[in-house]
Design an enzyme around this catalytic site. Structure first.
Site, PDB file in Angstrom:
ATOM      1  N   SER A   1      50.249  32.574  71.796  1.00 24.60           N
ATOM      2  CA  SER A   1      51.072  33.794  71.821  1.00 24.60           C
ATOM      3  C   SER A   1      50.319  34.934  72.509  1.00 24.60           C
ATOM      4  CB  SER A   1      51.416  34.209  70.384  1.00 24.60           C
ATOM      5  OG  SER A   1      50.207  34.400  69.648  1.00 24.60           O
TER       6      SER A   1
ATOM      7  N   CYS B   1      26.755  28.307  55.773  1.00 22.32           N
ATOM      8  CA  CYS B   1      26.224  29.060  54.633  1.00 22.32           C
ATOM      9  C   CYS B   1      26.667  30.519  54.786  1.00 22.32           C
ATOM     10  CB  CYS B   1      24.694  28.991  54.626  1.00 22.32           C
ATOM     11  SG  CYS B   1      23.967  30.066  53.384  1.00 22.32           S
TER      12      CYS B   1
ATOM     13  N   ARG C   1      44.309  22.377  54.853  1.00 22.86           N
ATOM     14  CA  ARG C   1      44.388  22.268  56.303  1.00 22.86           C
ATOM     15  C   ARG C   1      43.557  21.100  56.808  1.00 22.86           C
ATOM     16  NH1 ARG C   1      43.015  27.968  58.647  1.00 22.86           N
ATOM     17  NH2 ARG C   1      43.505  26.945  60.639  1.00 22.86           N
TER      18      ARG C   1
ATOM     19  N   HIS D   1      36.940  29.759  68.217  1.00 19.87           N
ATOM     20  CA  HIS D   1      37.055  30.234  66.826  1.00 19.87           C
ATOM     21  C   HIS D   1      36.441  29.253  65.832  1.00 19.87           C
ATOM     22  CE1 HIS D   1      40.690  32.817  68.215  1.00 19.87           C
ATOM     23  NE2 HIS D   1      39.548  33.456  68.390  1.00 19.87           N
TER      24      HIS D   1
ATOM     25  N   GLY E   1      50.155  27.177  75.049  1.00 18.23           N
ATOM     26  CA  GLY E   1      50.441  27.168  73.608  1.00 18.23           C
ATOM     27  C   GLY E   1      49.817  28.302  72.833  1.00 18.23           C
TER      28      GLY E   1
ATOM     29  N   VAL F   1      40.999  25.211  65.799  1.00 15.67           N
ATOM     30  CA  VAL F   1      39.822  24.782  65.026  1.00 15.67           C
ATOM     31  C   VAL F   1      39.996  23.336  64.557  1.00 15.67           C
ATOM     32  CG1 VAL F   1      39.301  27.135  64.273  1.00 15.67           C
ATOM     33  CG2 VAL F   1      40.835  25.723  62.884  1.00 15.67           C
ATOM     34  N   ASP F   2      41.039  22.647  65.114  1.00 15.51           N
ATOM     35  CA  ASP F   2      41.424  21.331  64.576  1.00 15.51           C
ATOM     36  C   ASP F   2      40.696  20.144  65.203  1.00 15.51           C
ATOM     37  OD1 ASP F   2      44.597  21.752  66.364  1.00 15.51           O
ATOM     38  OD2 ASP F   2      42.699  20.919  67.100  1.00 15.51           O
TER      39      ASP F   2
HETATM   40  C1  BV8 Z   1      36.907  40.387  66.758  1.00 17.99           C
HETATM   41  C2  BV8 Z   1      40.142  30.761  63.049  1.00 17.99           C
HETATM   42  C3  BV8 Z   1      35.265  42.096  66.770  1.00 17.99           C
HETATM   43  C4  BV8 Z   1      40.414  30.916  61.575  1.00 17.99           C
HETATM   44  C5  BV8 Z   1      41.365  32.578  64.130  1.00 17.99           C
HETATM   45  C6  BV8 Z   1      44.422  45.412  67.236  1.00 17.99           C
HETATM   46  C7  BV8 Z   1      44.613  45.134  68.578  1.00 17.99           C
HETATM   47  C8  BV8 Z   1      43.877  44.157  69.222  1.00 17.99           C
HETATM   48  C9  BV8 Z   1      42.934  43.419  68.507  1.00 17.99           C
HETATM   49  C10 BV8 Z   1      42.757  43.695  67.174  1.00 17.99           C
HETATM   50  C11 BV8 Z   1      43.485  44.687  66.529  1.00 17.99           C
HETATM   51  N1  BV8 Z   1      43.099  44.712  65.239  1.00 17.99           N
HETATM   52  C12 BV8 Z   1      42.146  43.778  65.044  1.00 17.99           C
HETATM   53  C13 BV8 Z   1      41.918  43.169  66.217  1.00 17.99           C
HETATM   54  C14 BV8 Z   1      40.958  42.092  66.479  1.00 17.99           C
HETATM   55  C15 BV8 Z   1      41.475  40.781  65.959  1.00 17.99           C
HETATM   56  C16 BV8 Z   1      42.851  40.478  66.521  1.00 17.99           C
HETATM   57  O1  BV8 Z   1      42.989  40.110  67.660  1.00 17.99           O
HETATM   58  N2  BV8 Z   1      43.873  40.639  65.663  1.00 17.99           N
HETATM   59  C17 BV8 Z   1      45.236  40.375  66.094  1.00 17.99           C
HETATM   60  C18 BV8 Z   1      46.011  39.747  64.941  1.00 17.99           C
HETATM   61  C19 BV8 Z   1      45.848  41.684  66.552  1.00 17.99           C
HETATM   62  N3  BV8 Z   1      40.539  39.795  66.451  1.00 17.99           N
HETATM   63  C20 BV8 Z   1      39.463  39.493  65.716  1.00 17.99           C
HETATM   64  O2  BV8 Z   1      39.254  39.919  64.598  1.00 17.99           O
HETATM   65  C21 BV8 Z   1      38.452  38.590  66.397  1.00 17.99           C
HETATM   66  N4  BV8 Z   1      37.155  39.169  66.286  1.00 17.99           N
HETATM   67  O3  BV8 Z   1      37.687  41.058  67.383  1.00 17.99           O
HETATM   68  O4  BV8 Z   1      35.646  40.779  66.426  1.00 17.99           O
HETATM   69  C22 BV8 Z   1      33.854  42.208  66.353  1.00 17.99           C
HETATM   70  C23 BV8 Z   1      32.893  42.371  67.342  1.00 17.99           C
HETATM   71  C24 BV8 Z   1      31.568  42.521  66.954  1.00 17.99           C
HETATM   72  C25 BV8 Z   1      31.210  42.445  65.602  1.00 17.99           C
HETATM   73  C26 BV8 Z   1      32.188  42.221  64.618  1.00 17.99           C
HETATM   74  C27 BV8 Z   1      33.531  42.116  65.002  1.00 17.99           C
HETATM   75  C28 BV8 Z   1      38.399  37.234  65.732  1.00 17.99           C
HETATM   76  C29 BV8 Z   1      39.734  36.552  65.858  1.00 17.99           C
HETATM   77  C30 BV8 Z   1      39.600  35.106  65.367  1.00 17.99           C
HETATM   78  C31 BV8 Z   1      40.483  34.881  64.156  1.00 17.99           C
HETATM   79  N5  BV8 Z   1      40.446  33.449  63.794  1.00 17.99           N
HETATM   80  N6  BV8 Z   1      41.271  31.273  63.824  1.00 17.99           N
HETATM   81  C32 BV8 Z   1      41.384  29.875  61.069  1.00 17.99           C
HETATM   82  O5  BV8 Z   1      42.008  29.151  61.867  1.00 17.99           O
HETATM   83  O6  BV8 Z   1      41.516  29.783  59.839  1.00 17.99           O
HETATM   84  S1  BV8 Z   1      42.679  33.137  64.998  1.00 17.99           S
HETATM   85  C33 BV8 Z   1      43.956  32.042  64.793  1.00 17.99           C
HETATM   86  O7  BV8 Z   1      45.125  32.754  65.067  1.00 17.99           O
HETATM   87  C34 BV8 Z   1      43.953  30.927  65.768  1.00 17.99           C
HETATM   88  O8  BV8 Z   1      42.681  30.436  66.022  1.00 17.99           O
HETATM   89  C35 BV8 Z   1      44.574  31.520  66.983  1.00 17.99           C
HETATM   90  O9  BV8 Z   1      43.631  32.111  67.802  1.00 17.99           O
HETATM   91  C36 BV8 Z   1      45.397  32.620  66.413  1.00 17.99           C
HETATM   92  C37 BV8 Z   1      46.846  32.279  66.550  1.00 17.99           C
HETATM   93  O10 BV8 Z   1      47.109  32.422  67.898  1.00 17.99           O
HETATM   94  P1  BV8 Z   1      47.770  31.241  68.729  1.00 17.99           P
HETATM   95  O11 BV8 Z   1      46.802  30.138  68.862  1.00 17.99           O
HETATM   96  O12 BV8 Z   1      48.304  31.864  69.949  1.00 17.99           O
HETATM   97  O13 BV8 Z   1      48.918  30.706  67.828  1.00 17.99           O
HETATM   98  P2  BV8 Z   1      50.257  31.425  67.482  1.00 17.99           P
HETATM   99  O14 BV8 Z   1      50.775  30.761  66.276  1.00 17.99           O
HETATM  100  O15 BV8 Z   1      50.062  32.898  67.508  1.00 17.99           O
HETATM  101  O16 BV8 Z   1      51.198  31.095  68.738  1.00 17.99           O
HETATM  102  C38 BV8 Z   1      51.529  29.765  69.021  1.00 17.99           C
HETATM  103  C39 BV8 Z   1      52.210  29.778  70.375  1.00 17.99           C
HETATM  104  O17 BV8 Z   1      52.484  28.435  70.726  1.00 17.99           O
HETATM  105  C40 BV8 Z   1      53.535  30.516  70.378  1.00 17.99           C
HETATM  106  O18 BV8 Z   1      53.566  31.396  71.489  1.00 17.99           O
HETATM  107  C41 BV8 Z   1      54.574  29.402  70.544  1.00 17.99           C
HETATM  108  O19 BV8 Z   1      55.663  29.830  71.327  1.00 17.99           O
HETATM  109  C42 BV8 Z   1      53.774  28.354  71.268  1.00 17.99           C
HETATM  110  N7  BV8 Z   1      54.229  26.978  71.048  1.00 17.99           N
HETATM  111  C43 BV8 Z   1      54.862  26.463  69.965  1.00 17.99           C
HETATM  112  N8  BV8 Z   1      55.074  25.141  70.166  1.00 17.99           N
HETATM  113  C44 BV8 Z   1      54.549  24.832  71.392  1.00 17.99           C
HETATM  114  C45 BV8 Z   1      54.009  26.001  71.950  1.00 17.99           C
HETATM  115  N9  BV8 Z   1      53.410  26.023  73.158  1.00 17.99           N
HETATM  116  C46 BV8 Z   1      53.366  24.861  73.856  1.00 17.99           C
HETATM  117  N10 BV8 Z   1      53.866  23.700  73.380  1.00 17.99           N
HETATM  118  C47 BV8 Z   1      54.463  23.647  72.172  1.00 17.99           C
HETATM  119  N11 BV8 Z   1      54.962  22.473  71.711  1.00 17.99           N
END
Ligand code: BV8
Length: 251
Positions: free
Chosen positions: A196, A131, A74, A123, A194, A107-108
């Site tokens: 979801s 570390c 990545r 994020h 951008g 994160v880019d």
């Molecule tokens: C936490 C870094 C608690 C890593 C990322 C059940 C229900 C609700 C929540 C949860 C659950 N089970 C677990 C959870 C919590 C969980 C979560 O939300 N899970 C989801 C999957 C349900 N969240 C967490 O774990 C977070 N932490 O809750 O901690 C806690 C508290 C105290 C102590 C300990 C713990 C941490 C979440 C962070 C994860 N890390 N990234 C890496 O990159 O390697 S998340 C990663 O995925 C991205 O950063 C981003 O946030 C996410 C993807 O989302 P999007 O950015 O929206 O991207 P996606 O592909 O989904 O959508 C793209 C959109 O763009 C689409 O809609 C598309 O139509 C649109 N698009 C496409 N082209 C275009 C466009 N839009 C405009 N123009 C275009 N050209």
């Protein structure tokens, strides 16, 4: 997707009158830079993996070599990517409104490369090394250690280094969380671009803005299920809608 997009006049006026604009971006704004979103199928070797399974502490504990291979892939891909017109328009917007808070789930680092200086990386950042034992950010040249070991180690304590991103199941850094929530509560206009809106707590930031009286607009070619509760939903690519919005604002 055509290059034609209708920007509601009421949104342009609200932005023109805004004291504070808060923007949340997701992977979609980098899609036009060639960076695959989390929902897009990954390419090549990585097509067989689900990012939601790789971006976790458990996956790193189980196979740090594989996780480092994924992140190095990545990093290479993102390093070759360029900010697109959507990123550039947001950098221009920062100079047109009294106050802009840019919160990104990405994160880019493409917003900074486009010229935004004040970016909240909700994020973390792909190019930071941390570390795994102490949690502190280490100068990233460490992960290019002599001959790039499969898993770089902390020069201070010898523990494994990990990419400086927030994995699923990990808490958002306090400063990023508090600053983002405060900006959403204070802003007059909130743009969700951008994303979801499926990942929490990032997805909840728009609710804070709405509950505090902000005008909320989404820009996404595939409107999310939240769009119905927003004031405006612009079904277009960010790289098309944002330059158009800026053209109208600057007029
Ligand atoms: C936490 C870094 C608690 C890593 C990322 C059940 C229900 C609700 C929540 C949860 C659950 N089970 C677990 C959870 C919590 C969980 C979560 O939300 N899970 C989801 C999957 C349900 N969240 C967490 O774990 C977070 N932490 O809750 O901690 C806690 C508290 C105290 C102590 C300990 C713990 C941490 C979440 C962070 C994860 N890390 N990234 C890496 O990159 O390697 S998340 C990663 O995925 C991205 O950063 C981003 O946030 C996410 C993807 O989302 P999007 O950015 O929206 O991207 P996606 O592909 O989904 O959508 C793209 C959109 O763009 C689409 O809609 C598309 O139509 C649109 N698009 C496409 N082209 C275009 C466009 N839009 C405009 N123009 C275009 N050209």
């Amino acid at each position: 997707m055509t290059d034609r997009v209708d920007i509601p006049g009421a949104l342009t006026s609200a932005l023109r009158d805004a004291r504070h604009v808060c923007v949340l971006t997701g992977a979609g704004i980098s899609a036009e830079s060639g960076v695959p979103t989390f929902r897009d199928a990954q390419e090549g070797l990585w097509a067989q993996y689900d990012p939601l399974q790789l971006a976790t502490p458990e996956a790193f504990e189980e196979n740090p070599t594989l996780i480092w291979q994924w992140y190095r892939w990545r990093r290479e891909l993102v390093a070759k990517a360029k900010p697109n017109p959507g990123h550039l328009a947001l950098a221009q917007l920062a100079g047109l409104v009294p106050r802009l808070t840019l919160v990104t789930q990405n994160v880019d680092g493409l917003h900074q490369r486009a010229g935004n200086t004040d970016v909240i990386e909700f994020h973390g950042n792909l190019f930071d090394d941390r570390c795994h034992a102490e949690g502190c950010i280490i100068d990233s040249s460490s992960s290019q250690q002599h001959g790039e070991p499969d898993v770089p180690t902390c020069p201070r304590c010898g523990a494994n280094l990990r990419p400086g991103v927030v994995w699923f199941g990990e808490a958002i850094p306090d400063v990023a969380l508090n600053e983002s929530f405060a900006a959403a509560a204070d802003c007059n206009v909130f743009l969700s671009i951008g994303t979801s809106s499926l990942v929490y707590p990032a997805a909840g930031i728009a609710d804070i803005a709405r509950e505090n009286g902000a005008i909320v607009a989404e820009i996404n070619p595939e409107p999310t299920m939240r769009a119905a509760s927003y004031d405006f939903s612009i079904a277009a690519n960010a790289g098309v809608a944002l330059p158009k919005l800026l053209e109208l604002l600057a007029a």
